[in-house]
Design an enzyme around this catalytic site. Structure first.
Site, PDB file in Angstrom:
ATOM      1  N   GLY A 147      80.928   7.440  58.254  1.00 56.30           N
ATOM      2  CA  GLY A 147      81.624   6.486  57.628  1.00 56.30           C
ATOM      3  C   GLY A 147      82.045   6.644  56.228  1.00 56.30           C
ATOM      4  N   CYS A 148      83.194   6.158  55.597  1.00 57.20           N
ATOM      5  CA  CYS A 148      83.610   6.351  54.108  1.00 57.20           C
ATOM      6  C   CYS A 148      82.573   5.652  53.257  1.00 57.20           C
ATOM      7  CB  CYS A 148      84.846   6.030  54.143  1.00 57.20           C
ATOM      8  SG  CYS A 148      85.377   4.113  54.555  1.00 57.20           S
ATOM      9  N   TYR A 149      82.364   4.271  53.551  1.00 53.26           N
ATOM     10  CA  TYR A 149      81.461   3.439  52.795  1.00 53.26           C
ATOM     11  C   TYR A 149      79.881   4.046  52.748  1.00 53.26           C
ATOM     12  CZ  TYR A 149      84.506  -0.273  51.969  1.00 53.26           C
ATOM     13  OH  TYR A 149      85.469  -1.342  51.660  1.00 53.26           O
ATOM     14  N   SER A 152      79.535   7.185  50.626  1.00 49.96           N
ATOM     15  CA  SER A 152      79.464   6.936  49.111  1.00 49.96           C
ATOM     16  C   SER A 152      77.911   6.330  48.921  1.00 49.96           C
ATOM     17  CB  SER A 152      80.410   5.725  48.489  1.00 49.96           C
ATOM     18  OG  SER A 152      80.394   5.496  47.489  1.00 49.96           O
TER      19      SER A 152
END
Length: 343
Positions: A147-149, A152
């Site tokens: 996932g994107c979150y 990061s």
């Protein structure tokens, strides 16, 4: 040449995959699949492709992916696993951009999503966080793109977790994302008048990415851990900035952190460590880079980490292509060297 098919090719991530793969010197796109754009050409639905590509969207059928070496699946969770199974059964490398193949713990997946229809395939899959899981990616037929979150957050924390430098239950992740992370489907909450000049938290204490972050951070730390994750919506199109807080378990200063992070990521082209300033969204927008900076609050002995990515590239399409490069023994940077769109 590697032949690629994209299922779910008309969404934000699908179109980004097309854009990036068209510039990849070792890839030929053989099919783009979308039921909503069936029989339309990409330069009609997305005029930025005029004079670049006139690939035509088609509905899914097995024949459409038969020629492919790799299938990118950019569909929502639950739906995606059906197509991943089909691709797997006919011997394709499948890179799935939904949540369906990110987890090893079926209970975590079921709690936040639904019962997995093909749990036996999870043992055939690898979590596609390239900088952390490269060897598993090389050996897997199914790659679950993170996932994107989580991308990061996990990359921001990994050196501290691996070296056991933080209290495992003190971690707080405060992430802010651009609106494209919500996808292309219309929702009034994401309309211009609701977002412009606004800033808000959402899914507080219950965002699905929390369990993904916890599972992977626990693996890095070597013990189960609990953390707090709060996402926020920024009135920008793309980008994620995560501010991460954790209590240090020993006295270290910023110079120590610089040394620790540089050593941990010394061979990672797409990780940029900021020693003298802090990252900003505009530095990573339009790139596959992860920019990481940090400070130590000596008063509280707490570390504060800033981690920035482009949610559509390193948080989705770019990382998927990086996974493809790893799997097919290409230069990991191929097709992904881009300077950020500063303005």
């Amino acid at each position: 040449m590697i032949k690629a098919s994209i299922i779910g090719a008309s969404g934000y991530v699908g179109v980004e995959l097309i854009r990036l793969l068209l510039r990849h010197p070792e890839v030929e796109i053989v099919s783009i699949i979308s039921s909503s754009s069936n029989q339309l050409s990409i330069d009609k639905t997305n005029p930025q492709f005029k004079k670049v590509s006139n690939l035509v969207f088609e509905e899914f059928k097995i024949e459409a992916i038969q020629e492919a070496d790799v299938v990118f699946c950019a569909l929502p969770h639950g739906i995606s696993q059906e197509y991943v199974k089909i691709g797997y059964d006919i011997g394709k490398v499948v890179i799935d951009l939904s949540a369906d193949f990110r987890y090893k713990d079926l209970q975590r997946y079921a709690k936040d999503y639904s019962q997995h229809k093909y749990p036996e395939l999870l043992s055939k899959s690898a979590y596609g966080l390239c900088e952390i899981n490269r060897e598993e990616i090389k050996n897997a037929q199914i790659i679950g793109n993170p996932g994107c979150y989580p991308t990061s957050a996990i990359l921001g924390l990994a050196p501290l977790l691996k070296n056991k430098l933080v209290d495992k239950n003190s971690i707080i992740i405060d992430s802010k994302s651009g609106v494209s992370g919500a996808g292309k489907k219309f929702d009034f909450a994401y309309s211009f008048c609701e977002l412009d000049e606004n800033f808000k938290a959402y899914s507080v204490t219950k965002h699905r990415h929390t369990s993904e972050i916890e599972e992977k951070c626990s693996f890095l730390f070597g013990e189960d851990l609990n953390l707090s994750f709060t996402p926020h919506l920024l009135p920008v199109k793309r980008g994620i900035l995560s501010t991460i807080y954790a209590n240090l378990i020993k006295k270290i200063d910023k110079n120590d952190l610089v040394e620790i992070y540089n050593e941990f990521y010394k061979d990672e082209y797409f990780i940029r460590i900021f020693e003298d300033e802090l990252p900003e969204l505009k530095y990573v927008r339009g790139t596959n880079f992860v920019d990481i900076g940090f400070e130590v609050d000596k008063k509280t002995n707490r570390v504060i980490i800033i981690s920035c990515i482009d949610n559509l590239i390193k948080g989705a399409a770019g990382q998927a292509i990086q996974n493809m490069n790893i799997k097919f023994s290409l230069d990991e940077k191929m097709g992904l060297i881009m300077v950020g769109e500063y303005f």
